[in-house]
Design a protein around this motif. Structure first.
Motif, mmCIF file in Angstrom:
data_model
loop_
_atom_site.group_PDB
_atom_site.id
_atom_site.type_symbol
_atom_site.label_atom_id
_atom_site.label_comp_id
_atom_site.label_asym_id
_atom_site.label_seq_id
_atom_site.Cartn_x
_atom_site.Cartn_y
_atom_site.Cartn_z
ATOM 1 N N LEU A 7 14.905 6.596 13.798
ATOM 2 C CA LEU A 7 15.816 7.629 14.280
ATOM 3 C C LEU A 7 15.624 7.893 15.777
ATOM 4 C CD1 LEU A 7 15.659 10.165 11.317
ATOM 5 C CD2 LEU A 7 17.610 8.756 11.984
ATOM 6 N N ILE A 8 14.375 7.876 16.239
ATOM 7 C CA ILE A 8 14.123 8.076 17.673
ATOM 8 C C ILE A 8 14.775 6.956 18.484
ATOM 9 C CG2 ILE A 8 12.318 8.062 19.439
ATOM 10 C CD1 ILE A 8 10.528 9.532 17.435
ATOM 11 N N LEU A 9 14.679 5.719 17.998
ATOM 12 C CA LEU A 9 15.312 4.605 18.687
ATOM 13 C C LEU A 9 16.831 4.724 18.643
ATOM 14 C CD1 LEU A 9 12.958 1.790 17.385
ATOM 15 C CD2 LEU A 9 13.246 2.458 19.773
ATOM 16 N N ASN A 10 17.372 5.188 17.528
ATOM 17 C CA ASN A 10 18.824 5.390 17.438
ATOM 18 C C ASN A 10 19.294 6.465 18.409
ATOM 19 O OD1 ASN A 10 19.077 3.446 15.454
ATOM 20 N ND2 ASN A 10 19.005 4.904 13.765
ATOM 21 N N LEU A 11 18.544 7.547 18.513
ATOM 22 C CA LEU A 11 18.904 8.603 19.459
ATOM 23 C C LEU A 11 18.786 8.114 20.903
ATOM 24 C CD1 LEU A 11 17.217 11.706 17.781
ATOM 25 C CD2 LEU A 11 19.659 11.402 18.218
ATOM 26 N N THR A 12 17.781 7.281 21.179
ATOM 27 C CA THR A 12 17.650 6.701 22.515
ATOM 28 C C THR A 12 18.862 5.842 22.841
ATOM 29 O OG1 THR A 12 15.244 6.660 22.253
ATOM 30 C CG2 THR A 12 16.179 5.300 24.005
ATOM 31 N N ARG A 13 19.309 5.065 21.874
ATOM 32 C CA ARG A 13 20.518 4.254 22.063
ATOM 33 C C ARG A 13 21.733 5.129 22.322
ATOM 34 N NH1 ARG A 13 23.782 1.840 17.679
ATOM 35 N NH2 ARG A 13 25.657 0.992 18.701
ATOM 36 N N ASP A 14 21.872 6.236 21.565
ATOM 37 C CA ASP A 14 23.012 7.143 21.759
ATOM 38 C C ASP A 14 23.010 7.751 23.157
ATOM 39 O OD1 ASP A 14 23.869 6.661 19.182
ATOM 40 O OD2 ASP A 14 22.872 8.410 18.342
ATOM 41 N N VAL A 15 21.848 8.213 23.596
ATOM 42 C CA VAL A 15 21.742 8.823 24.923
ATOM 43 C C VAL A 15 22.041 7.794 26.011
ATOM 44 C CG1 VAL A 15 20.153 9.923 26.553
ATOM 45 C CG2 VAL A 15 20.154 10.615 24.157
ATOM 46 N N TYR A 16 21.580 6.569 25.818
ATOM 47 C CA TYR A 16 21.840 5.507 26.796
ATOM 48 C C TYR A 16 23.337 5.226 26.907
ATOM 49 C CZ TYR A 16 21.972 0.784 28.739
ATOM 50 O OH TYR A 16 22.266 -0.328 29.493
ATOM 51 N N GLU A 17 24.004 5.098 25.767
ATOM 52 C CA GLU A 17 25.445 4.845 25.800
ATOM 53 C C GLU A 17 26.194 6.034 26.382
ATOM 54 O OE1 GLU A 17 27.543 3.035 22.785
ATOM 55 O OE2 GLU A 17 26.011 1.576 22.228
ATOM 56 N N LEU A 18 25.727 7.239 26.098
ATOM 57 C CA LEU A 18 26.350 8.427 26.681
ATOM 58 C C LEU A 18 26.227 8.410 28.204
ATOM 59 C CD1 LEU A 18 27.680 11.214 26.385
ATOM 60 C CD2 LEU A 18 25.408 12.168 26.031
ATOM 61 N N ARG A 19 25.060 8.026 28.699
ATOM 62 C CA ARG A 19 24.858 7.980 30.148
ATOM 63 C C ARG A 19 25.776 6.940 30.802
ATOM 64 N NH1 ARG A 19 21.903 5.220 33.890
ATOM 65 N NH2 ARG A 19 21.004 3.852 32.316
ATOM 66 N N LEU A 20 25.910 5.767 30.166
ATOM 67 C CA LEU A 20 26.790 4.735 30.709
ATOM 68 C C LEU A 20 28.237 5.216 30.769
ATOM 69 C CD1 LEU A 20 25.486 1.452 29.010
ATOM 70 C CD2 LEU A 20 25.034 2.283 31.323
ATOM 71 N N LEU A 21 28.683 5.877 29.703
ATOM 72 C CA LEU A 21 30.062 6.370 29.671
ATOM 73 C C LEU A 21 30.273 7.497 30.677
ATOM 74 C CD1 LEU A 21 30.655 6.328 25.813
ATOM 75 C CD2 LEU A 21 31.657 4.796 27.500
ATOM 76 N N MET A 22 29.256 8.340 30.871
ATOM 77 C CA MET A 22 29.369 9.409 31.867
ATOM 78 C C MET A 22 29.473 8.836 33.277
ATOM 79 S SD MET A 22 26.659 12.247 30.419
ATOM 80 C CE MET A 22 26.751 13.196 31.942
#
Length: 261
Positions: free
Chosen positions: A131-146
């Motif tokens: 789950l921590i790795l999944n959340l890291t992936r989500d935050v990374y994709e959010l940063r790219l889209l931002m």
């Protein structure tokens, strides 16, 4: 291998429905405890929760194979961050499912000598890492889209009406200490508001990312509570588990809402 993955995928919807029912029982048991309801009703709800948990473990037999296949696919991703997060997340899920299969064998009497507490703790550790790795992936994709959205807005922004060579009045160029502190606070607040608006705009325009972020954010409280790292209580755990289960069912009903890859 592929035929087993296709066969196992057919049971995912049933497992999600049973999971939602299990955490509904957790939430109901907490509500009955708060209301000092009859012990017989509470025991019935707890027994139903245990049976549902065992049923989920039965449906997840062999899910380690599916997780390993997903890890093999994610190794070939071009983005190094996504490749790292997704590959290790799937590997942790495979280990989590393997521990869960052993727990099923122990609770059904196939492995009577199994230390269920030890393997349960191991199972939740692997689940938490995934789950921590999944959340890291989500935050990374959010940063790219931002960053992409910020560049798009900057390209569409009109030029500033103030000439570049205009001289700032001495009253604003050398403010007194109190006004300088207020201006710094105002600028910080304005920057925070812009970032929050940007986050909201990006998530609103990307429902799969929003749902995955909410689902993983809810799920992470389950292993944290079970491992004793952050106690939240059965009521909160039940609410989080039920919410994430409903979101998972939604992504199964509407596959376009599932975050890819």
């Amino acid at each position: 291998m592929d035929s087993w993955v296709r066969f196992n995928a057919q049971s995912q919807a049933k497992e999600r429905i049973i999971r939602a029912a299990q955490y509904s029982c957790t939430l109901l048991g907490f509500a009955l405890h708060r209301r000092d309801s009859s012990g017989e009703l509470r025991r019935t709800v707890l027994q139903l929760e245990a049976h549902l948990s065992l049923s989920r473990k039965l449906l997840r037999l062999g899910s380690s194979v599916e997780a390993l296949e997903a890890a093999k696919r994610s190794v070939h991703l071009s983005d190094s961050v996504l490749r790292l997060c997704l590959t290790f997340s799937h590997l942790n899920r495979a280990l989590y499912f393997a521990c869960d299969n052993l727990l099923w064998a122990g609770r059904t009497g196939i492995l009577p000598g199994l230390d269920q507490n030890k393997w349960s703790q191991r199972s939740f550790r692997y689940y938490l890492f995934a789950l921590i790795l999944n959340l890291t992936r989500d935050v990374y994709e959010l940063r790219l889209l931002m960053e992409r959205e910020a560049r798009f807005r900057a390209s569409k922004a009109p030029p500033s009406p103030v000439p570049g060579g205009a001289r700032t009045p001495d009253r604003l160029a050398d403010p007194s200490p109190p006004s300088a502190a207020l201006r710094a606070a105002a600028l910080a607040w304005a920057s925070l508001r812009r970032r929050l608006h940007l986050v909201a705009a990006v998530l609103y325009g990307n429902p799969p990312l929003l749902l995955d972020l909410l689902k993983n954010g809810c799920d992470v409280f389950v292993p944290l509570d079970r491992l004793g790292l952050y106690r939240t209580g059965p009521g909160f755990v039940g609410a989080c588990g039920l919410t994430s289960s409903l979101l998972s069912i939604l992504t199964i009903l509407h596959p376009w809402l599932k975050l890819k890859p």
